[in-house]
Design a protein around this motif. Structure first.
Motif, PDB file in Angstrom:
ATOM      1  N   GLN A 119     -24.395  11.219  -2.246  1.00  0.00           N
ATOM      2  CA  GLN A 119     -22.921   9.855  -1.304  1.00  0.00           C
ATOM      3  C   GLN A 119     -22.407   9.478  -2.539  1.00  0.00           C
ATOM      4  O   GLN A 119     -21.544   9.186  -2.300  1.00  0.00           O
ATOM      5  N   TRP A 147     -22.424  -2.341  -2.882  1.00  0.00           N
ATOM      6  CA  TRP A 147     -21.946  -2.074  -1.420  1.00  0.00           C
ATOM      7  C   TRP A 147     -21.942  -1.107  -0.777  1.00  0.00           C
ATOM      8  O   TRP A 147     -22.793  -0.391   0.341  1.00  0.00           O
ATOM      9  N   PHE A 148     -21.688   0.020  -1.124  1.00  0.00           N
ATOM     10  CA  PHE A 148     -21.699   1.271  -0.376  1.00  0.00           C
ATOM     11  C   PHE A 148     -22.879   2.282  -1.290  1.00  0.00           C
ATOM     12  O   PHE A 148     -23.482   2.382  -0.677  1.00  0.00           O
ATOM     13  N   GLN A 150     -25.974  -0.100  -2.109  1.00  0.00           N
ATOM     14  CA  GLN A 150     -26.659  -0.322  -0.655  1.00  0.00           C
ATOM     15  C   GLN A 150     -26.849   0.533   0.808  1.00  0.00           C
ATOM     16  O   GLN A 150     -28.119   0.693   1.220  1.00  0.00           O
ATOM     17  N   LYS A 151     -25.456   0.418   1.220  1.00  0.00           N
ATOM     18  CA  LYS A 151     -25.447   1.494   2.109  1.00  0.00           C
ATOM     19  C   LYS A 151     -25.903   2.642   2.388  1.00  0.00           C
ATOM     20  O   LYS A 151     -26.671   2.972   3.230  1.00  0.00           O
ATOM     21  N   ALA A 152     -25.824   3.620   1.446  1.00  0.00           N
ATOM     22  CA  ALA A 152     -26.557   4.732   0.901  1.00  0.00           C
ATOM     23  C   ALA A 152     -27.675   4.476   0.777  1.00  0.00           C
ATOM     24  O   ALA A 152     -28.982   5.632   1.859  1.00  0.00           O
ATOM     25  N   ALA A 154     -30.187   2.028   1.803  1.00  0.00           N
ATOM     26  CA  ALA A 154     -30.114   1.414   3.774  1.00  0.00           C
ATOM     27  C   ALA A 154     -30.443   3.485   4.446  1.00  0.00           C
ATOM     28  O   ALA A 154     -31.743   3.234   5.358  1.00  0.00           O
ATOM     29  N   ASP A 155     -29.643   3.415   4.288  1.00  0.00           N
ATOM     30  CA  ASP A 155     -29.297   5.598   5.367  1.00  0.00           C
ATOM     31  C   ASP A 155     -30.766   6.303   4.567  1.00  0.00           C
ATOM     32  O   ASP A 155     -31.105   6.741   5.744  1.00  0.00           O
ATOM     33  N   PRO A 182     -21.580   6.432   6.355  1.00  0.00           N
ATOM     34  CA  PRO A 182     -20.806   6.047   5.264  1.00  0.00           C
ATOM     35  C   PRO A 182     -20.407   4.824   5.207  1.00  0.00           C
ATOM     36  O   PRO A 182     -20.338   3.465   4.598  1.00  0.00           O
ATOM     37  N   ASP A 183     -19.393   4.682   6.048  1.00  0.00           N
ATOM     38  CA  ASP A 183     -18.468   3.890   6.168  1.00  0.00           C
ATOM     39  C   ASP A 183     -19.256   2.852   7.581  1.00  0.00           C
ATOM     40  O   ASP A 183     -17.757   2.020   7.453  1.00  0.00           O
ATOM     41  N   GLY A 185     -19.646  -0.450   9.256  1.00  0.00           N
ATOM     42  CA  GLY A 185     -20.276  -1.974   8.909  1.00  0.00           C
ATOM     43  C   GLY A 185     -19.079  -2.373   7.592  1.00  0.00           C
ATOM     44  O   GLY A 185     -18.932  -3.252   7.584  1.00  0.00           O
ATOM     45  N   LEU A 186     -18.330  -1.463   7.010  1.00  0.00           N
ATOM     46  CA  LEU A 186     -16.476  -1.772   6.519  1.00  0.00           C
ATOM     47  C   LEU A 186     -16.015  -2.647   6.471  1.00  0.00           C
ATOM     48  O   LEU A 186     -15.968  -3.513   6.010  1.00  0.00           O
TER      49      LEU A 186
END
Length: 320
Positions: A119, A147-148, A150-152, A154-155, A182-183, A185-186
């Motif tokens: 990712q 941000w990306f 943290q998102k990765a 969490a996923d 992956p995007d 909430g962007l």
């Protein structure tokens, strides 16, 4: 051939299910479907499973006790499955997955690192793209990468939790693998980062991207249904609207091509039930016959490797 000899070639398949959802998607593609040759799908699955095998070998090399520990973990489940077969009880791919869950839990940290590494490449690409397009400051670029990241993470955690959760089915993994975005909430993040013309340009581009995804997905689903039941023009518009509205990307403000009426004027209910409601009785019969044909073919393929198809297996869940 013993049961152990029959079932061991399937071990990499179950392991592959935990690798970022790729194995789960390929398992679905390996089932009978209207598009693509069986040989092509088999080759794709073999490539991904070989990668999973290579990673397991690498893990065992790093830990001399891993082979004995992992083999014993799966052996317990294998014995239970063998006993079910001897007693005449049905064994499904879900049973094989559940038997392998202890192994997958042991390997979860490895899979998490693999997913995050894969990712990260996407994160770097998307971060660079947005930084270039909207002239982000170094601080904004760093915030976007964070941000990306943290998102990765969490996923990845949600996926690991799903793999380890009692009661998880292979179909659940398939659906979850398709839902990873992956995007997601962007838009909210960028709304707090950009302002003025830059924010307007970003929102316009994002709306166009989402509309294109909605359009392509709805067109694909309409076409698949049309090949089975032969929709008339009014039905095509209705079914398109149903499929578009069911998309997580849909926004009423979108301008979609090829729509003859208001796509909001569709019956209430879930996507498949709503779609069936616009079909004529003879069309529903054709749809149900195709659904049964696919299930019969999948059942035959499963029986060929000594497994049974789960009773609630939905042959159309990815098509409509």
């Amino acid at each position: 051939m013993s049961f152990a000899q029959t079932i061991r070639p399937l071990i990499p398949l179950v392991i592959g299910l935990a690798v970022g959802g790729v194995g789960a998607t390929l398992f679905l593609q390996s089932m009978p479907g209207p598009e693509g040759s069986p040989e092509e799908r088999a080759n794709q699955m073999e490539v991904e499973l070989k990668r999973a095998q290579n990673r397991i070998v690498a893990l065992e090399g790093a830990d001399p006790h891993a082979r004995r520990r992992l083999g014993r973990t799966f052996a317990d489940g294998e014995r239970n499955i063998a006993e079910d077969i001897r007693e005449g009880r049905p064994v499904s791919p879900d049973d094989l997955f559940r038997a392998s869950q202890p192994l997958l839990r042991d390997l979860a940290p490895l899979f998490d690192r693999m997913r995050l590494k894969q990712q990260q490449q996407l994160v770097d690409r998307m971060s660079g793209e947005w930084a270039r397009k909207y002239d982000l400051t170094p601080q904004q670029q760093e915030a976007l990468k964070e941000w990306f990241g943290q998102k990765a993470q969490a996923d990845a955690q949600r996926w690991s939790d799903l793999v380890a959760q009692d009661g998880t089915r292979i179909q659940d993994l398939m659906r979850a693998s398709r839902d990873v975005r992956p995007d997601a909430g962007l838009d909210a993040f960028m709304a707090n980062t950009l302002s003025g013309d830059k924010l307007t340009a970003f929102q316009t581009e994002r709306m166009a991207e989402r509309a294109a995804r909605v359009q392509q997905d709805a067109d694909m689903r309409v076409q698949r249904l049309d090949t089975i039941v032969k929709l008339d023009a009014a039905q095509r518009d209705q079914v398109f609207g149903i499929m578009a509205r069911a998309s997580s990307d849909y926004d009423p403000a979108m301008k979609l091509e090829g729509v003859g009426g208001d796509i909001g004027a569709t019956p209430a209910g879930n996507r498949q039930d709503t779609m069936l409601a616009v079909l004529k009785p003879e069309q529903r019969a054709l749809y149900q016959a195709e659904q049964q044909r696919r299930r019969d073919e999948a059942t035959k393929n499963m029986e060929g490797i000594g497994l049974t198809l789960p009773p609630d297996w939905d042959m159309f869940h990815d098509d409509f």
